[in-house]
Design a protein around this motif. Structure first.
Motif, PDB file in Angstrom:
ATOM      1  N   ARG A   1       9.564 -16.007  14.194  1.00  0.00           N
ATOM      2  CA  ARG A   1       8.810 -17.243  14.231  1.00  0.00           C
ATOM      3  C   ARG A   1       7.464 -17.065  13.543  1.00  0.00           C
ATOM      4  O   ARG A   1       6.917 -15.970  13.482  1.00  0.00           O
ATOM      5  N   ASP A   2       6.929 -18.178  13.050  1.00  0.00           N
ATOM      6  CA  ASP A   2       5.644 -18.133  12.349  1.00  0.00           C
ATOM      7  C   ASP A   2       4.486 -17.934  13.314  1.00  0.00           C
ATOM      8  O   ASP A   2       4.548 -18.321  14.477  1.00  0.00           O
ATOM      9  N   VAL A   3       3.416 -17.347  12.800  1.00  0.00           N
ATOM     10  CA  VAL A   3       2.104 -17.474  13.422  1.00  0.00           C
ATOM     11  C   VAL A   3       1.463 -18.698  12.773  1.00  0.00           C
ATOM     12  O   VAL A   3       1.491 -18.853  11.547  1.00  0.00           O
ATOM     13  N   VAL A   4       0.907 -19.593  13.589  1.00  0.00           N
ATOM     14  CA  VAL A   4       0.329 -20.842  13.092  1.00  0.00           C
ATOM     15  C   VAL A   4      -1.180 -20.804  13.289  1.00  0.00           C
ATOM     16  O   VAL A   4      -1.663 -20.476  14.379  1.00  0.00           O
ATOM     17  N   LEU A   5      -1.921 -21.148  12.249  1.00  0.00           N
ATOM     18  CA  LEU A   5      -3.381 -21.182  12.306  1.00  0.00           C
ATOM     19  C   LEU A   5      -3.865 -22.611  12.101  1.00  0.00           C
ATOM     20  O   LEU A   5      -3.520 -23.254  11.110  1.00  0.00           O
ATOM     21  N   GLY A   6      -4.664 -23.097  13.040  1.00  0.00           N
ATOM     22  CA  GLY A   6      -5.356 -24.360  12.852  1.00  0.00           C
ATOM     23  C   GLY A   6      -6.682 -24.088  12.163  1.00  0.00           C
ATOM     24  O   GLY A   6      -7.576 -23.465  12.753  1.00  0.00           O
TER      25      GLY A   6
ATOM     26  N   ALA B   1       4.003 -27.884  15.529  1.00  0.00           N
ATOM     27  CA  ALA B   1       4.290 -26.570  14.947  1.00  0.00           C
ATOM     28  C   ALA B   1       4.523 -25.511  16.018  1.00  0.00           C
ATOM     29  O   ALA B   1       5.246 -24.534  15.785  1.00  0.00           O
ATOM     30  N   SER B   2       3.935 -25.684  17.198  1.00  0.00           N
ATOM     31  CA  SER B   2       4.047 -24.679  18.259  1.00  0.00           C
ATOM     32  C   SER B   2       5.475 -24.500  18.754  1.00  0.00           C
ATOM     33  O   SER B   2       5.818 -23.456  19.309  1.00  0.00           O
ATOM     34  N   HIS B   3       6.323 -25.510  18.561  1.00  0.00           N
ATOM     35  CA  HIS B   3       7.690 -25.422  19.071  1.00  0.00           C
ATOM     36  C   HIS B   3       8.517 -24.383  18.324  1.00  0.00           C
ATOM     37  O   HIS B   3       9.548 -23.927  18.832  1.00  0.00           O
ATOM     38  N   ASP B   4       8.085 -24.003  17.125  1.00  0.00           N
ATOM     39  CA  ASP B   4       8.788 -22.975  16.362  1.00  0.00           C
ATOM     40  C   ASP B   4       7.869 -21.803  16.033  1.00  0.00           C
ATOM     41  O   ASP B   4       8.087 -21.096  15.057  1.00  0.00           O
ATOM     42  N   ALA B   5       6.849 -21.595  16.850  1.00  0.00           N
ATOM     43  CA  ALA B   5       5.845 -20.575  16.543  1.00  0.00           C
ATOM     44  C   ALA B   5       5.901 -19.416  17.523  1.00  0.00           C
ATOM     45  O   ALA B   5       6.296 -19.572  18.687  1.00  0.00           O
ATOM     46  N   ALA B   6       5.498 -18.245  17.036  1.00  0.00           N
ATOM     47  CA  ALA B   6       5.305 -17.100  17.917  1.00  0.00           C
ATOM     48  C   ALA B   6       3.940 -17.155  18.583  1.00  0.00           C
ATOM     49  O   ALA B   6       3.763 -16.701  19.710  1.00  0.00           O
ATOM     50  N   LEU B   7       2.972 -17.741  17.863  1.00  0.00           N
ATOM     51  CA  LEU B   7       1.601 -17.801  18.349  1.00  0.00           C
ATOM     52  C   LEU B   7       0.874 -18.884  17.567  1.00  0.00           C
ATOM     53  O   LEU B   7       1.089 -19.040  16.366  1.00  0.00           O
TER      54      LEU B   7
ATOM     55  N   ALA C   1       4.146 -22.656  22.488  1.00  0.00           N
ATOM     56  CA  ALA C   1       3.966 -21.227  22.199  1.00  0.00           C
ATOM     57  C   ALA C   1       2.678 -20.721  22.833  1.00  0.00           C
ATOM     58  O   ALA C   1       1.808 -21.509  23.222  1.00  0.00           O
ATOM     59  N   PRO C   2       2.513 -19.393  22.955  1.00  0.00           N
ATOM     60  CA  PRO C   2       1.212 -18.854  23.353  1.00  0.00           C
ATOM     61  C   PRO C   2       0.118 -19.327  22.410  1.00  0.00           C
ATOM     62  O   PRO C   2       0.344 -19.479  21.202  1.00  0.00           O
ATOM     63  N   VAL C   3      -1.071 -19.555  22.962  1.00  0.00           N
ATOM     64  CA  VAL C   3      -2.192 -20.069  22.181  1.00  0.00           C
ATOM     65  C   VAL C   3      -3.329 -19.053  22.243  1.00  0.00           C
ATOM     66  O   VAL C   3      -3.791 -18.695  23.330  1.00  0.00           O
ATOM     67  N   ALA C   4      -3.773 -18.601  21.081  1.00  0.00           N
ATOM     68  CA  ALA C   4      -4.923 -17.693  20.988  1.00  0.00           C
ATOM     69  C   ALA C   4      -6.148 -18.514  20.615  1.00  0.00           C
ATOM     70  O   ALA C   4      -6.146 -19.225  19.603  1.00  0.00           O
ATOM     71  N   VAL C   5      -7.190 -18.418  21.426  1.00  0.00           N
ATOM     72  CA  VAL C   5      -8.437 -19.137  21.177  1.00  0.00           C
ATOM     73  C   VAL C   5      -9.494 -18.077  20.838  1.00  0.00           C
ATOM     74  O   VAL C   5      -9.826 -17.235  21.668  1.00  0.00           O
ATOM     75  N   VAL C   6      -9.996 -18.149  19.618  1.00  0.00           N
ATOM     76  CA  VAL C   6     -10.928 -17.131  19.109  1.00  0.00           C
ATOM     77  C   VAL C   6     -12.323 -17.729  19.050  1.00  0.00           C
ATOM     78  O   VAL C   6     -12.578 -18.654  18.267  1.00  0.00           O
ATOM     79  N   PRO C   7     -13.264 -17.241  19.852  1.00  0.00           N
ATOM     80  CA  PRO C   7     -14.625 -17.783  19.822  1.00  0.00           C
ATOM     81  C   PRO C   7     -15.370 -17.307  18.577  1.00  0.00           C
ATOM     82  O   PRO C   7     -15.136 -16.222  18.064  1.00  0.00           O
ATOM     83  N   HIS C   8     -16.271 -18.153  18.105  1.00  0.00           N
ATOM     84  CA  HIS C   8     -17.056 -17.780  16.932  1.00  0.00           C
ATOM     85  C   HIS C   8     -18.376 -18.551  16.975  1.00  0.00           C
ATOM     86  O   HIS C   8     -18.498 -19.592  17.621  1.00  0.00           O
TER      87      HIS C   8
END
Length: 305
Positions: free
Chosen positions: A167-172, A262-268, A297-304
Motif C-alpha cells: 500500500r502507498d504512503v500518502v502525504l498531505g 486515499a487512506s482506504h488504500d494506504a499503509a500510512l 489507515a494509521p495517521v502520522a501527525v508531524v509537528p513543525h
C-alpha cells in the motif's frame, strides 16, 4: 539516551493494535520498542456531576492493572516479533502529561485511536487528542479496524492491520508553507516500507469562478502553475530518496476529503501540524481533524514550526 519507538497502552483493542504497528516500525528502524502505561486513574470525562464524586480505585490496584496491561501486550508483541527488544514501564501520573513526558525521549509516539466520528469514540479518544495537540514529536494514531465499531482483537492483533508493503504512503502537502520535517518524514516512511509515495495537495479556485467556466484558459493556467510548484517542492526530496516512486495529485477543494479517500488504500497517511504553544486556540487543523474522524489507515501527525 537510546532512541525508541514508544507506545501508550490503556488495555483497549486500539492500543494493542498500536503496539503491533509500532513493533513493525521498530524493526524497520532497528530500534527498541517501549511500552508505557500511565497508571494514575482519572474519572471519565462524561462522569455525572452528582457532587458525590467517582470512586477512585486503590493505588495498589491501579498499579497492578497497569502491569497486567503491559505484560499482556509485551507477550503478544514478542510472539509476533521475536528478537525485538521490548521494554515495558509503568508511569506514575495522569495519562496526558505522562505520555507527553515519555514522548520527549522517543523518536516516535504511537497511540491507539477509535476515530472520533461518534460520541463514544470522541470520549475514548480524548487522551490521544490532547497528547496530539501538545506533543512536539511525531505521533501516529492507529485504529484496530478500518471501519465500524471497534471489536476485541483476535489472538493475532496484526490480522486487523493492512499489509504495509502493498500500500502507498500518502502525504498531505501544504504548498503554501511546505514543511521539510513533514516531507522528509513521508519520504523516509515510504523508503523504509518500500512503498510508493502518493502526494495530495488540495487547492481552491478564486471566488469569482463558477466551476472554472468563466475563464477556462485561466483555469488551465492555474492548474499548470500548481503542478509546477509541486514539482519544484518535491525535486530535492526525489533526489534525496531516488528509490521512492512518487505520484503527485493536485485536487480542487480541501485536502481533507481526498486524504480520507486515499487512506482506504494506504499503509500510512502523513500530515503536518503547526506547533502552537499558546494555552488557548486550536492546535489541530481541519485536515488533521478530518483524518482523525474518518481515516482508515494509521495517521502520522508531524509537528513543525
Amino acid at each position: 539516551m537510546t532512541r525508541t519507538i514508544t507506545v501508550g497502552l490503556d488495555g483497549s483493542p486500539e492500543s494493542l493494535a498500536a503496539a503491533v504497528w509500532a513493533a513493525r516500525e521498530a524493526q524497520l528502524r532497528d530500534l527498541p520498542l517501549r511500552l508505557v502505561n500511565a497508571w494514575e486513574w482519572q474519572p471519565p470525562a462524561y462522569a455525572p456531576a452528582t457532587g458525590l464524586g467517582v470512586p477512585v480505585p486503590p493505588t495498589d490496584l491501579q498499579r497492578a492493572w497497569a502491569r497486567r496491561i503491559l505484560d499482556e501486550a509485551r507477550a503478544r508483541v514478542a510472539r509476533r516479533c521475536p528478537g525485538l527488544r521490548i521494554d515495558a514501564d509503568t508511569i506514575a501520573g495522569l495519562p496526558v502529561p505522562a505520555l507527553l513526558e515519555a514522548a520527549g525521549d522517543t523518536e516516535l509516539l504511537v497511540l491507539g485511536s477509535r476515530g472520533l466520528g461518534k460520541v463514544a469514540g470522541f470520549l475514548a479518544g480524548s487522551v490521544s487528542l490532547a497528547v496530539l495537540a501538545a506533543c512536539e514529536h511525531p505521533v501516529v494514531l492507529v485504529r484496530s479496524v478500518a471501519h465500524g465499531t471497534p471489536k476485541p482483537l483476535p489472538p493475532d492483533p496484526a490480522a486487523e492491520l493492512p499489509a504495509a508493503g502493498h500500500r502507498d504512503v500518502v502525504l498531505g502537502l501544504d504548498l503554501h508553507k511546505p514543511s521539510d520535517a513533514v516531507i522528509d518524514f513521508a519520504f523516509d516512511a515510504a523508503a523504509r516500507h518500500a512503498a510508493r509515495l502518493r502526494i495530495v495537495h488540495g487547492w481552491t479556485l478564486p471566488p469569482y469562478y463558477y466551476d472554472g467556466a468563466l475563464m477556462p484558459e485561466l483555469n488551465d493556467e492555474m492548474v499548470t502553475r500548481v503542478r509546477h510548484e509541486l514539482a519544484d517542492v518535491l525535486r530535492p526530496w526525489q533526489e534525496k530518496y531516488p528509490a521512492v516512486e512518487v505520484g503527485a495529485q493536485a485536487t480542487i477543494g480541501g485536502a481533507g476529503r481526498h486524504l480520507v479517500d486515499a487512506s482506504h488504500d494506504a499503509a500510512l497517511v502523513v500530515v503536518g501540524r503547526r506547533i502552537r504553544r499558546s494555552a488557548v486556540g486550536a492546535h489541530i487543523g481541519p485536515v488533521t481533524q478530518a483524518l482523525l474522524h474518518h481515516a482508515a489507515a494509521p495517521v502520522a501527525v508531524v509537528p513543525h514550526d
